[in-house]
Design a protein around this motif. Structure first.
Motif, PDB file in Angstrom:
ATOM      1  N   GLU A 103      40.471  39.886  46.978  1.00 29.29           N
ATOM      2  CA  GLU A 103      41.040  38.345  46.934  1.00 29.29           C
ATOM      3  C   GLU A 103      39.085  37.686  48.345  1.00 29.29           C
ATOM      4  O   GLU A 103      39.154  38.311  49.282  1.00 29.29           O
ATOM      5  CB  GLU A 103      41.587  37.351  47.246  1.00 29.29           C
ATOM      6  CG  GLU A 103      41.894  35.841  46.575  1.00 29.29           C
ATOM      7  CD  GLU A 103      42.673  34.390  47.288  1.00 29.29           C
ATOM      8  OE1 GLU A 103      43.618  35.694  47.520  1.00 29.29           O
ATOM      9  OE2 GLU A 103      42.653  33.804  47.347  1.00 29.29           O
ATOM     10  N   TYR A 105      36.430  34.930  49.826  1.00 25.64           N
ATOM     11  CA  TYR A 105      36.379  33.807  50.455  1.00 25.64           C
ATOM     12  C   TYR A 105      35.063  33.640  50.395  1.00 25.64           C
ATOM     13  O   TYR A 105      34.242  33.963  51.320  1.00 25.64           O
ATOM     14  CB  TYR A 105      37.710  34.032  51.622  1.00 25.64           C
ATOM     15  CG  TYR A 105      39.138  34.126  51.326  1.00 25.64           C
ATOM     16  CD1 TYR A 105      39.491  35.421  51.586  1.00 25.64           C
ATOM     17  CD2 TYR A 105      39.938  33.083  50.854  1.00 25.64           C
ATOM     18  CE1 TYR A 105      40.791  35.460  51.406  1.00 25.64           C
ATOM     19  CE2 TYR A 105      41.157  33.237  50.845  1.00 25.64           C
ATOM     20  CZ  TYR A 105      41.801  35.005  50.794  1.00 25.64           C
ATOM     21  OH  TYR A 105      43.616  34.777  50.650  1.00 25.64           O
TER      22      TYR A 105
ATOM     23  N   GLN B  33      40.315  35.388  39.740  1.00 29.73           N
ATOM     24  CA  GLN B  33      40.065  34.122  41.028  1.00 29.73           C
ATOM     25  C   GLN B  33      40.158  32.846  40.081  1.00 29.73           C
ATOM     26  O   GLN B  33      39.415  32.798  39.271  1.00 29.73           O
ATOM     27  CB  GLN B  33      39.475  34.295  41.713  1.00 29.73           C
ATOM     28  CG  GLN B  33      39.907  35.351  42.971  1.00 29.73           C
ATOM     29  CD  GLN B  33      39.465  35.521  43.823  1.00 29.73           C
ATOM     30  OE1 GLN B  33      38.430  36.280  43.877  1.00 29.73           O
ATOM     31  NE2 GLN B  33      39.609  34.479  44.802  1.00 29.73           N
ATOM     32  N   PHE B  35      38.970  28.761  41.619  1.00 25.29           N
ATOM     33  CA  PHE B  35      38.414  28.339  41.889  1.00 25.29           C
ATOM     34  C   PHE B  35      37.923  26.455  42.094  1.00 25.29           C
ATOM     35  O   PHE B  35      38.237  26.128  40.632  1.00 25.29           O
ATOM     36  CB  PHE B  35      36.882  28.631  42.660  1.00 25.29           C
ATOM     37  CG  PHE B  35      36.287  30.312  43.195  1.00 25.29           C
ATOM     38  CD1 PHE B  35      36.926  31.340  42.143  1.00 25.29           C
ATOM     39  CD2 PHE B  35      37.250  30.302  44.645  1.00 25.29           C
ATOM     40  CE1 PHE B  35      36.242  32.602  42.865  1.00 25.29           C
ATOM     41  CE2 PHE B  35      36.881  31.882  44.906  1.00 25.29           C
ATOM     42  CZ  PHE B  35      36.752  32.564  43.820  1.00 25.29           C
ATOM     43  N   ASN B  45      39.597  27.895  46.815  1.00 21.50           N
ATOM     44  CA  ASN B  45      40.226  29.141  46.224  1.00 21.50           C
ATOM     45  C   ASN B  45      41.613  28.394  45.677  1.00 21.50           C
ATOM     46  O   ASN B  45      42.241  27.760  46.530  1.00 21.50           O
ATOM     47  CB  ASN B  45      41.267  30.191  47.318  1.00 21.50           C
ATOM     48  CG  ASN B  45      40.011  31.585  47.876  1.00 21.50           C
ATOM     49  OD1 ASN B  45      38.680  30.703  47.496  1.00 21.50           O
ATOM     50  ND2 ASN B  45      39.680  32.344  47.538  1.00 21.50           N
ATOM     51  N   TYR B  48      44.732  33.414  43.214  1.00 18.74           N
ATOM     52  CA  TYR B  48      44.498  34.854  42.946  1.00 18.74           C
ATOM     53  C   TYR B  48      45.582  36.050  42.583  1.00 18.74           C
ATOM     54  O   TYR B  48      46.975  35.825  42.144  1.00 18.74           O
ATOM     55  CB  TYR B  48      44.346  35.495  44.405  1.00 18.74           C
ATOM     56  CG  TYR B  48      43.865  36.991  44.362  1.00 18.74           C
ATOM     57  CD1 TYR B  48      45.087  38.336  45.000  1.00 18.74           C
ATOM     58  CD2 TYR B  48      42.759  37.713  43.992  1.00 18.74           C
ATOM     59  CE1 TYR B  48      44.114  39.100  45.128  1.00 18.74           C
ATOM     60  CE2 TYR B  48      42.653  39.063  44.069  1.00 18.74           C
ATOM     61  CZ  TYR B  48      43.181  40.039  44.966  1.00 18.74           C
ATOM     62  OH  TYR B  48      43.676  41.386  44.631  1.00 18.74           O
TER      63      TYR B  48
END
Lengths: 115, 109
Positions: A103, A105, B33, B35, B45, B48
């Motif tokens: 993931e 960020y 993902q 967002f 976020n 996921y």
């Protein structure tokens, strides 16, 4: 919580200047990324790094270079800024166990204007 | 490389309404993902989610990897949900994150 910070939220530079955009993450992530975001073009990957002193070109590396001397810091360098590099720049990081990409960020972004 | 397509491109809702955003991807992916880009430009976020369903408050997401799509559900929408929603897929080769073009959501009071 993962925290990714970028050195400036807004930046105005002149054509021909050398510009440094700094990104720092505090989660000991192996991978770091630089993207730019432009209306109608979406997010595009400029460069990424999967380890200290390692770098790989993304989709649009021309006119940019990067530096990763420490694990937590990834710098994007515009050697000679041009007006077509006016954009939103976003930094991201992710962990990298076994070279799998996990993931991502993102930092808050830097809006760069080159005049 | 893979293509990621989102629909609809724009969506206007009245506060309190529910919505479903869709993300299609053209090939198998490692992960996906979701967002939310806030008005200041930061990508937040949300999920996921390589497969299955996850929930976080009023938001939930489902990815059906075998059919190459993911859905983001927003229930009881609020004005603070406004913004652009992106899905992004990690492709197998090199792990690059490929973004869709986004869905711009506007929630009216």
């Amino acid at each position: 919580d993962v925290k990714v910070t970028q050195s400036s939220r807004y930046l105005v530079k002149r054509t021909g200047e050398k510009v440094f955009l700094e990104c720092v993450q505090d989660m000991d992530h192996e991978n770091m990324f630089w993207y730019r975001q432009d209306p109608g073009l979406g997010l595009r990957l400029i460069y990424f790094s999967y380890d200290v002193k390692m770098k790989e070109k993304g989709d649009i590396p021309e006119g940019y270079s990067v530096s990763r001397e420490k694990k937590e810091r990834f710098s994007l360098i515009l050697e000679s800024a041009s007006t077509n590099q006016t954009s939103m720049y976003l930094c991201a990081s992710s962990s990298n166990p076994g070279r799998a990409y996990h993931e991502q960020y993102f930092g808050p972004g830097t809006r760069l204007t080159v005049t | 490389g893979i293509q990621v397509e989102q629909s609809p491109p724009d969506l206007i809702l009245q506060e309190g309404a529910n919505s479903t955003l869709r993300c299609n991807f053209s090939d198998s992916v490692n992960n996906l993902q979701w967002f939310h880009q806030n008005p200041w430009g930061q990508l937040i976020n949300l999920f996921y989610i390589p497969s299955g369903t996850k929930q976080n408050g009023r938001l939930s997401a489902t990815t059906v990897a075998t059919e190459r799509y993911s859905l983001l559900y927003i229930s009881s929408s609020q004005t603070t949900d406004s913004g652009v929603y992106f899905c992004a897929a990690h492709q197998h080769q090199g792990g690059k994150l490929i973004f869709g073009q986004g869905t711009e959501l506007s929630v009216k009071p």
